[in-house]
Structures are given as structure tokens and as C-alpha cells.
Motif scaffolding. Sequence first.
Motif, mmCIF file in Angstrom:
data_model
loop_
_atom_site.group_PDB
_atom_site.id
_atom_site.type_symbol
_atom_site.label_atom_id
_atom_site.label_comp_id
_atom_site.label_asym_id
_atom_site.label_seq_id
_atom_site.Cartn_x
_atom_site.Cartn_y
_atom_site.Cartn_z
ATOM 1 N N THR A 59 -83.486 32.422 8.969
ATOM 2 C CA THR A 59 -83.422 33.675 9.688
ATOM 3 C C THR A 59 -84.291 34.728 9.719
ATOM 4 O O THR A 59 -84.715 35.618 10.345
ATOM 5 C CB THR A 59 -82.021 34.212 9.750
ATOM 6 N N GLY A 61 -87.385 34.176 8.536
ATOM 7 C CA GLY A 61 -88.942 33.803 8.872
ATOM 8 C C GLY A 61 -89.388 32.779 8.368
ATOM 9 O O GLY A 61 -89.129 32.830 7.125
ATOM 10 N N ASP A 83 -93.313 35.083 9.770
ATOM 11 C CA ASP A 83 -93.157 34.716 11.267
ATOM 12 C C ASP A 83 -91.721 34.317 11.565
ATOM 13 O O ASP A 83 -91.160 33.150 11.274
ATOM 14 C CB ASP A 83 -94.147 33.817 11.462
ATOM 15 N N ASP A 84 -90.811 35.109 12.206
ATOM 16 C CA ASP A 84 -89.403 34.787 12.675
ATOM 17 C C ASP A 84 -89.746 34.261 14.023
ATOM 18 O O ASP A 84 -88.351 34.003 14.501
ATOM 19 C CB ASP A 84 -88.573 36.004 12.314
ATOM 20 N N GLY A 85 -90.521 34.017 14.598
ATOM 21 C CA GLY A 85 -90.488 33.323 15.790
ATOM 22 C C GLY A 85 -90.926 34.260 17.060
ATOM 23 O O GLY A 85 -91.116 33.901 18.236
ATOM 24 N N SER A 86 -90.596 35.574 16.746
ATOM 25 C CA SER A 86 -90.890 36.354 17.774
ATOM 26 C C SER A 86 -91.847 37.595 17.546
ATOM 27 O O SER A 86 -92.327 38.219 18.337
ATOM 28 C CB SER A 86 -89.417 37.303 18.101
ATOM 29 N N THR A 87 -92.233 37.726 16.194
ATOM 30 C CA THR A 87 -93.175 38.680 15.668
ATOM 31 C C THR A 87 -93.468 38.259 14.128
ATOM 32 O O THR A 87 -92.897 37.605 13.514
ATOM 33 C CB THR A 87 -92.865 40.012 15.655
ATOM 34 N N THR A 89 -95.086 39.503 10.306
ATOM 35 C CA THR A 89 -95.078 40.523 9.603
ATOM 36 C C THR A 89 -95.959 40.364 8.573
ATOM 37 O O THR A 89 -95.661 39.369 7.636
ATOM 38 C CB THR A 89 -93.710 40.986 9.289
ATOM 39 N N SER A 106 -95.344 43.644 13.966
ATOM 40 C CA SER A 106 -95.596 43.246 15.199
ATOM 41 C C SER A 106 -96.998 42.395 15.476
ATOM 42 O O SER A 106 -97.594 42.838 16.356
ATOM 43 C CB SER A 106 -95.850 44.407 16.258
ATOM 44 N N THR A 108 -98.930 38.941 16.442
ATOM 45 C CA THR A 108 -98.435 37.810 17.405
ATOM 46 C C THR A 108 -98.086 36.633 16.593
ATOM 47 O O THR A 108 -98.631 36.350 15.613
ATOM 48 C CB THR A 108 -99.888 37.360 18.025
ATOM 49 N N THR A 109 -96.808 35.849 17.071
ATOM 50 C CA THR A 109 -96.297 34.983 16.557
ATOM 51 C C THR A 109 -97.118 33.747 16.540
ATOM 52 O O THR A 109 -97.915 33.478 17.504
ATOM 53 C CB THR A 109 -95.017 34.785 17.139
ATOM 54 N N ASP A 110 -96.757 32.672 15.739
ATOM 55 C CA ASP A 110 -97.374 31.443 15.851
ATOM 56 C C ASP A 110 -99.149 31.532 15.666
ATOM 57 O O ASP A 110 -99.794 30.632 16.293
ATOM 58 C CB ASP A 110 -97.056 30.569 17.039
#
Length: 192
Positions: A59, A61, A83-87, A89, A106, A108-110
Motif C-alpha cells: 500500500t 508503493g 511508486d504507489d501506482g498513482s504518483t 516520490t 508528484s 509521473t508514475t511508472d
Amino acid sequence: MSILTEKWTILDQFTGLFTARDSDDIPDSKSPDLWNVRFNGSHFRGALGYSLIGTRVETAGEITAKYTYKRSDGDQIMVRVRDDGSTGTLEWYDATNDEWYTLLVSLTTDKRMGFTEYNSSTLNQMFCCNGVENMSVWTGAITRLTGAVTAGATTITVVSTADFPASGTIIYNGTEIAYSAKTDTSFTVASA
């Protein structure tokens, strides 16, 4: 915590990077990626640091990038991207407190973050970029607060500002705060 940063690695018949297939489908003489590697002319050397610290909490990331930044004064600071899948850090590891602290939020993810450093006798800089956001530079300068940081504060008091430039930006809990001047133990917050 002691961090080893350099270990010579000899690869027989290394034929380069190959990123077009999954890592389990790549010939033995190729590599899908190189992390914590320093290139020096026609040679490269491994730098330890890409290892799991602590346990993975799904949870919180996934750790998608990690690097050990070695400053010219010998200090070593681990950084990672969570990376938590939405952002994403970017965080740095404080060995004194055994904690990860936020540098950039913030992202970019992935996206894979790349790191490199440029150090001299008077300058320390770690550059990082994921190919989407602008390139970021961090000196690795760290200090400790000696007073609370409140909303609207005009001064931030710390143990020492010796490693920081005369003016610039500090990051406190992931928030960038511009400062226009400094004393030996404080930063003057720049007016908005």
C-alpha cells in the motif's frame, strides 16, 4: 549503518544493454538494465546500493529506482523512488534516524528515474530525471531543525547552514521553501 559504495565487477563477454524483451528472455551476455553503475571511459564499475532496505508494504508503493549518492566529502546518501501506482516520490535515507524523507513529490508514475553525480572539491551535485519531469539537482546538503516551522514563518532555524549556498531552496517534508539569505544557523524565507 555502513554503506559500501564501490565493488569491481568483471563481466565476461558483456555485449551491452538489451531492453526490448523481458529480463528472463535476454541472452546471458546482455543486461536488461544497469543500476548503480559508474562509467569511466571504456570501463564501468558497480556501486553497491540497489538492495531492499526494510520490508515492502504494497500500500505504500513499490521501490522502482534506487541510487547511492557519494559526495566529494565521502558522505553517502541513499535515494529511492517509491511508486504507489498513482504518483512517484523521490526520498532520501537518513541513517541517523533510520527514516526515509521526501525530496520530490508528484512524479509521473511508472517511469524509471536515472541518477548521476558531478562532484568537485567545491561542488556536490546529484542529477536525476525520469524523462518526463524536468531534471532535478540535489547537493545532498542536510541539516536539522532547532525550532518549529510554522505557516508564514520568515526564518527557519537549524543546526548549521554551512553546506548550503547563500540563497536557494530547501526542502522541508517534501515542500520546497525558497530562502534569500542565511546565517550560520538560520535561513531567511524569501518573500512571495
